[in-house]
Design a protein around this motif. Structure first.
Motif, short mmCIF file in Angstrom:
data_model
loop_
_atom_site.label_atom_id
_atom_site.label_comp_id
_atom_site.label_asym_id
_atom_site.label_seq_id
_atom_site.Cartn_x
_atom_site.Cartn_y
_atom_site.Cartn_z
N GLU A 76 -12.15 17.26 1.70
CA GLU A 76 -12.33 17.85 0.37
C GLU A 76 -13.78 18.28 0.34
N GLY A 77 -14.01 19.55 0.66
CA GLY A 77 -15.39 19.98 0.88
C GLY A 77 -15.86 19.33 2.17
N ASP A 78 -16.94 18.56 2.11
CA ASP A 78 -17.42 17.85 3.30
C ASP A 78 -17.16 16.35 3.22
N VAL A 79 -16.28 15.94 2.34
CA VAL A 79 -15.96 14.53 2.17
C VAL A 79 -14.62 14.23 2.83
N LYS A 80 -14.62 13.25 3.73
CA LYS A 80 -13.39 12.84 4.40
C LYS A 80 -12.64 11.86 3.51
N ILE A 81 -11.35 12.11 3.33
CA ILE A 81 -10.49 11.23 2.57
C ILE A 81 -9.42 10.69 3.52
N ILE A 82 -9.33 9.38 3.58
CA ILE A 82 -8.35 8.73 4.43
C ILE A 82 -7.05 8.57 3.65
N CYS A 83 -5.94 9.00 4.24
CA CYS A 83 -4.65 9.01 3.54
C CYS A 83 -3.60 8.23 4.34
N PRO A 84 -3.54 6.91 4.15
CA PRO A 84 -2.49 6.13 4.81
C PRO A 84 -1.16 6.28 4.09
N THR A 85 -0.07 6.19 4.84
CA THR A 85 1.27 6.25 4.26
C THR A 85 2.13 5.19 4.92
N GLY A 86 2.76 4.36 4.09
CA GLY A 86 3.65 3.32 4.59
C GLY A 86 3.24 1.95 4.11
N LYS A 87 3.53 0.95 4.94
CA LYS A 87 3.23 -0.43 4.61
C LYS A 87 1.96 -0.88 5.31
N LEU A 88 1.13 -1.61 4.59
CA LEU A 88 -0.10 -2.17 5.15
C LEU A 88 0.15 -3.67 5.31
N ASP A 89 0.67 -4.04 6.48
CA ASP A 89 1.12 -5.41 6.69
C ASP A 89 0.64 -5.94 8.03
N THR A 90 1.24 -7.02 8.48
CA THR A 90 0.86 -7.69 9.72
C THR A 90 0.87 -6.73 10.91
N LEU A 91 1.85 -5.87 10.97
CA LEU A 91 2.00 -4.98 12.12
C LEU A 91 1.07 -3.77 12.07
N THR A 92 0.62 -3.39 10.89
CA THR A 92 -0.14 -2.14 10.76
C THR A 92 -1.60 -2.32 10.36
N ALA A 93 -1.96 -3.51 9.92
CA ALA A 93 -3.31 -3.72 9.39
C ALA A 93 -4.41 -3.45 10.42
N LYS A 94 -4.18 -3.85 11.66
CA LYS A 94 -5.20 -3.62 12.71
C LYS A 94 -5.41 -2.13 12.96
N THR A 95 -4.34 -1.36 12.94
CA THR A 95 -4.45 0.09 13.12
C THR A 95 -5.25 0.69 11.97
#
Length: 121
Positions: free
Chosen positions: A9-28
Protein backbone atom coordinates in the motif's frame (compact mmCIF):
# COMPACT_ATOMS: atom_id res chain seq x y z
CA UNK A 1 -3.54 -24.62 6.56
CA UNK A 2 -2.24 -21.08 6.32
CA UNK A 3 -1.26 -19.03 3.29
CA UNK A 4 0.50 -15.70 3.52
CA UNK A 5 0.59 -12.99 0.89
CA UNK A 6 2.20 -9.60 1.22
CA UNK A 7 0.66 -6.57 -0.44
CA UNK A 8 2.01 -3.08 -0.85
CA UNK A 9 0.00 0.00 0.00
CA UNK A 10 2.26 2.72 -1.31
CA UNK A 11 5.61 1.76 0.23
CA UNK A 12 4.11 -0.02 3.25
CA UNK A 13 4.14 -3.82 3.29
CA UNK A 14 0.98 -5.42 4.66
CA UNK A 15 1.12 -9.07 5.67
CA UNK A 16 -2.09 -10.95 4.80
CA UNK A 17 -2.37 -14.42 6.35
CA UNK A 18 -5.35 -16.61 5.48
CA UNK A 19 -6.45 -19.70 7.37
CA UNK A 20 -5.78 -21.06 10.84
CA UNK A 21 -2.93 -19.86 13.05
CA UNK A 22 -2.34 -23.01 15.07
CA UNK A 23 0.25 -25.60 16.08
CA UNK A 24 0.93 -26.61 12.48
CA UNK A 25 1.14 -23.12 10.98
CA UNK A 26 2.47 -20.83 13.71
CA UNK A 27 6.15 -21.45 12.90
CA UNK A 28 5.57 -20.59 9.23
CA UNK A 29 3.76 -17.41 10.25
CA UNK A 30 6.50 -16.49 12.72
CA UNK A 31 9.26 -17.11 10.15
CA UNK A 32 7.45 -14.94 7.61
CA UNK A 33 7.02 -12.11 10.11
CA UNK A 34 10.68 -12.44 11.15
CA UNK A 35 11.80 -12.01 7.54
CA UNK A 36 9.60 -8.90 7.28
CA UNK A 37 11.19 -7.53 10.47
CA UNK A 38 14.67 -8.09 9.05
CA UNK A 39 13.82 -6.66 5.62
CA UNK A 40 12.32 -3.37 6.75
CA UNK A 41 12.52 -0.59 9.27
CA UNK A 42 8.96 0.71 9.39
CA UNK A 43 5.83 -0.53 11.09
CA UNK A 44 4.60 -4.07 10.56
CA UNK A 45 0.91 -4.22 9.65
CA UNK A 46 -0.94 -7.54 9.61
CA UNK A 47 -4.35 -7.87 7.97
CA UNK A 48 -6.05 -10.53 10.12
CA UNK A 49 -9.33 -10.58 8.15
CA UNK A 50 -8.45 -13.96 6.63
CA UNK A 51 -7.50 -15.62 9.92
CA UNK A 52 -10.42 -17.50 11.38
CA UNK A 53 -8.74 -19.33 14.26
CA UNK A 54 -5.82 -18.65 16.61
CA UNK A 55 -4.33 -20.97 19.23
CA UNK A 56 -1.72 -20.35 21.91
CA UNK A 57 0.98 -21.23 19.37
CA UNK A 58 -0.28 -18.45 17.10
CA UNK A 59 -0.35 -16.03 20.02
CA UNK A 60 3.23 -17.01 20.86
CA UNK A 61 4.35 -16.14 17.31
CA UNK A 62 2.65 -12.74 17.55
CA UNK A 63 4.26 -12.08 20.93
CA UNK A 64 7.76 -12.98 19.75
CA UNK A 65 7.58 -10.57 16.82
CA UNK A 66 6.01 -7.78 18.89
CA UNK A 67 8.83 -8.08 21.44
CA UNK A 68 11.48 -7.93 18.70
CA UNK A 69 10.05 -4.71 17.28
CA UNK A 70 9.41 -2.86 20.57
CA UNK A 71 13.03 -1.94 21.46
CA UNK A 72 13.40 -0.24 18.07
CA UNK A 73 10.18 1.74 18.40
CA UNK A 74 8.67 -0.04 15.42
CA UNK A 75 4.93 -0.48 15.55
CA UNK A 76 3.29 -3.87 15.18
CA UNK A 77 -0.41 -3.56 14.37
CA UNK A 78 -2.97 -6.25 13.70
CA UNK A 79 -6.12 -5.09 11.96
CA UNK A 80 -9.48 -6.35 10.72
CA UNK A 81 -9.65 -9.24 13.17
CA UNK A 82 -12.85 -11.25 13.13
CA UNK A 83 -14.90 -11.45 16.36
CA UNK A 84 -13.67 -14.92 17.40
CA UNK A 85 -10.00 -13.97 16.98
CA UNK A 86 -10.67 -10.69 18.81
CA UNK A 87 -12.16 -12.69 21.70
CA UNK A 88 -8.99 -14.82 21.90
CA UNK A 89 -6.83 -11.67 21.94
CA UNK A 90 -9.04 -10.10 24.61
CA UNK A 91 -9.27 -13.16 26.90
CA UNK A 92 -5.53 -13.86 26.63
CA UNK A 93 -4.63 -10.28 27.57
CA UNK A 94 -2.97 -9.64 24.22
CA UNK A 95 -4.87 -6.38 23.73
CA UNK A 96 -2.52 -4.94 26.38
CA UNK A 97 0.52 -6.15 24.44
CA UNK A 98 -0.35 -5.75 20.76
CA UNK A 99 -2.13 -2.90 19.02
CA UNK A 100 -5.27 -3.96 17.18
CA UNK A 101 -7.01 -1.63 14.74
CA UNK A 102 -10.53 -1.98 13.38
CA UNK A 103 -9.49 -1.64 9.75
CA UNK A 104 -6.61 -0.74 7.45
CA UNK A 105 -7.26 3.00 7.59
CA UNK A 106 -7.17 2.92 11.41
CA UNK A 107 -3.98 0.83 11.32
CA UNK A 108 -2.30 3.41 9.08
CA UNK A 109 -3.42 6.20 11.43
CA UNK A 110 -2.10 4.34 14.49
CA UNK A 111 1.20 3.73 12.73
CA UNK A 112 1.48 7.42 11.85
CA UNK A 113 1.34 6.69 8.15
CA UNK A 114 -0.60 8.29 5.36
CA UNK A 115 -2.28 6.01 2.90
CA UNK A 116 -0.88 6.89 -0.48
CA UNK A 117 -2.98 4.47 -2.48
CA UNK A 118 -6.69 3.90 -2.48
CA UNK A 119 -7.93 1.03 -0.35
CA UNK A 120 -11.43 0.61 -1.70
CA UNK A 121 -13.04 -2.59 -0.37
Amino acid sequence: MLTIEDTLEGDVKIICPTGKLDTLTAKTFEAHLQSCVEDGNGPLLVDMSGVDYVTSFGLRSILIVAKKLAPFGRKFILFATNPSVMDVLRVSGFLKIVTVAENQDAAFDMAGLSQTASSDP
